[in-house]
Design a protein around this motif. Structure first.
Motif, short mmCIF file in Angstrom:
data_model
loop_
_atom_site.label_atom_id
_atom_site.label_comp_id
_atom_site.label_asym_id
_atom_site.label_seq_id
_atom_site.Cartn_x
_atom_site.Cartn_y
_atom_site.Cartn_z
N TRP A 55 -2.91 60.19 -25.52
CA TRP A 55 -3.25 59.09 -26.69
C TRP A 55 -2.26 58.03 -26.50
O TRP A 55 -2.60 56.73 -26.96
CB TRP A 55 -3.28 59.87 -27.98
N VAL A 56 -1.08 58.24 -26.46
CA VAL A 56 0.07 57.36 -26.66
C VAL A 56 1.13 57.60 -25.50
O VAL A 56 2.10 58.29 -25.75
CB VAL A 56 0.75 57.35 -27.98
N PRO A 57 0.80 57.08 -24.36
CA PRO A 57 1.38 57.34 -23.19
C PRO A 57 3.09 56.88 -23.31
O PRO A 57 4.03 57.65 -22.78
CB PRO A 57 0.84 56.46 -22.14
N GLN A 58 3.34 56.12 -23.95
CA GLN A 58 4.82 55.54 -23.98
C GLN A 58 5.66 56.43 -24.93
O GLN A 58 7.10 56.43 -24.63
CB GLN A 58 4.80 54.14 -24.86
N MET A 59 5.09 57.14 -25.47
CA MET A 59 6.03 58.00 -26.21
C MET A 59 6.19 59.31 -25.48
O MET A 59 6.84 60.50 -25.74
CB MET A 59 5.50 58.68 -27.69
N ALA A 60 5.55 59.65 -24.39
CA ALA A 60 5.77 60.77 -23.32
C ALA A 60 7.10 61.35 -23.11
O ALA A 60 7.11 62.69 -23.15
CB ALA A 60 5.03 60.80 -22.04
N GLY A 61 8.02 60.42 -23.00
CA GLY A 61 9.63 61.00 -22.65
C GLY A 61 10.31 61.22 -23.98
O GLY A 61 11.56 61.32 -23.94
N SER A 62 9.54 61.58 -25.09
CA SER A 62 10.66 61.60 -26.35
C SER A 62 11.57 62.81 -26.22
O SER A 62 12.69 62.65 -26.93
CB SER A 62 9.67 61.81 -27.51
N ALA A 63 11.12 64.00 -25.71
CA ALA A 63 12.02 64.94 -25.52
C ALA A 63 13.20 64.57 -25.06
O ALA A 63 14.33 65.11 -25.24
CB ALA A 63 11.34 66.12 -24.87
N GLU A 64 13.07 63.97 -23.54
CA GLU A 64 14.19 63.37 -23.02
C GLU A 64 15.09 62.45 -23.68
O GLU A 64 16.30 62.56 -23.54
CB GLU A 64 13.70 62.70 -21.66
N VAL A 65 14.55 61.60 -24.40
CA VAL A 65 15.14 60.74 -25.29
C VAL A 65 16.33 61.63 -26.38
O VAL A 65 17.44 61.39 -26.26
CB VAL A 65 14.48 59.38 -25.93
N PHE A 66 15.44 62.39 -26.68
CA PHE A 66 16.38 63.36 -27.82
C PHE A 66 17.32 64.06 -27.33
O PHE A 66 18.62 64.17 -27.74
CB PHE A 66 15.42 64.38 -28.47
N ALA A 67 17.27 64.35 -25.87
CA ALA A 67 18.38 65.35 -25.30
C ALA A 67 19.39 64.29 -24.86
O ALA A 67 20.52 64.89 -24.43
CB ALA A 67 17.62 65.89 -23.75
#
Ligand SMILES: CC(C)(COP(=O)([O-])OP(=O)([O-])OC[C@H]1O[C@@H](n2cnc3c(N)ncnc32)[C@H](O)[C@@H]1OP(=O)([O-])[O-])[C@@H](O)C(=O)NCCC(=O)NCCSC(=O)C[C@@](C)(O)CC(=O)[O-]
Length: 300
Positions: A55-67
């Motif tokens: 649905w929102v591909p751009q947010m797929a890496g959110s876990a990596e960003v948080f890490a």
């Protein structure tokens, strides 16, 4: 004039600002943005979303960003979670505050999260329970509070009812989203009045997109109504994938300039904020959407 003494800004640039970008943005660039925003003094940064990558591909890496972000004491790093799957992914990523998002319009609810308003509220109940167990705070959003891209006008009472349900289920604050930026100062005041009849005024946040150039006026109208929490996006980045043509949120720099002029201190460093905003605009190859940032840069 009876303005709030303190105002809290919720920086939504890394989430709302970037979610609609079609080009890939590296995790490193997202992390740098978040770190520069915290260094500029933002006390709340919405870092990403744990939503479906289809649905929102751009947010797929959110876990990596948080890490990879540098977490500073006293700064809240939030994330959107539409369902338990998203909530569990957020917890696994070490997120300490989440936001659930509903809509005041049925059609938008279907387009955005693939369910009715009442189904969405039911989906949030287990999130609220699990959040309590994990000691995680939950913020609530209502979209389309001043107009819907599919249904047109939205009655303030409809918004107030959804906001009241979110508050009753345990959201500590409810942010009212003018998703398509059609709201005016008059409509904003009527909206706040209707919502404040159902939940405490100090628990209402304003989230104004600037599509019609009214966002800053709507922030001011909300201030006059006693609202003291505003979502904003550095450099005015953003848009919503399910609201065609909607532009970004009101720019954080522009809200800060307004607040500074009213003598309301936020502890945010304008110069550092402008640098952060310009850097992400350069990454995206986009013009800076903040009038204040553009004016400051032009005058140098
Ligand atoms: C809510 C869903 C997931 C329902 O989408 P769905 O298709 O009904 O979900 P489902 O439960 O049937 O699952 C379908 C697939 O999605 C996956 N899935 C299911 N949930 C998740 C999850 N959390 N994270 C990752 N994946 C997930 C699930 O695993 C499955 O994968 P498959 O088996 O097909 O491979 C979908 O509609 C969605 O992700 N929507 C996100 C919409 C969104 O992020 N919109 C933008 C944010 S809201 C906004 O911008 C407004 C706001 C807040 O700023 C305020 C304003 O301005 O108004």
């Amino acid at each position: 004039m009876n303005l709030p003494q303190h105002v809290r800004l919720v920086e939504v640039g890394p989430r709302d600002g970037l979610q609609n970008e079609k080009q890939p943005i590296s995790v490193a660039d997202k992390v740098r943005l978040v770190d520069e925003l915290s260094a500029a003094g933002l006390g709340y940064i919405e870092v990403g979303s744990f939503v479906s990558p289809k649905w929102v591909p751009q947010m797929a890496g959110s876990a990596e960003v948080f890490a990879q972000i540098q977490r500073h004491a006293g700064v809240v790093y939030g994330a959107l979670t539409p369902n338990m799957q998203g909530f569990e992914a957020a917890v696994a990523a070490g997120v300490k505050e989440v936001a659930v998002f509903a809509a005041a319009s049925e059609a938008f609810s279907q387009k955005n999260i693939n369910c009715s308003i009442s189904e969405s509220l039911q989906r949030f109940v287990p999130i609220m329970d699990a959040a309590r167990q994990h000691g995680i705070s939950v913020r609530g959003y209502v979209s389309c509070v001043l107009g819907c891209p599919y249904e047109g006008d939205v009655a303030p009472q409809q918004v107030a009812d959804v906001a009241a349900e979110l508050f009753a289920m345990g959201c500590y604050e409810v942010s009212l989203g003018d998703t398509i930026g059609t709201g005016t100062a008059g409509a904003t005041r009527r909206l706040i009045e209707a919502t404040a009849a159902k939940i405490p005024r100090e628990k209402i946040g304003g989230h104004f997109h600037d599509t019609y150039g009214q966002a800053l006026a709507n922030v001011y109208a909300s201030l006059l109504e006693g609202v003291s929490v505003f979502d904003s996006s550095v450099a005015g980045l953003g848009g919503c994938p399910y609201a065609k043509g909607a532009t970004g949120n009101v720019a954080t720099e522009d809200v800060l300039y307004l607040l500074n002029g009213l003598g309301i201190d936020t502890g945010i460093d304008m110069d550092r904020l402008i640098v952060a905003g310009q850097r992400i605009c350069d990454v995206l190859g986009k013009a800076n959407g903040s009038r204040v940032a553009r004016a400051r840069q032009a005058s140098r």
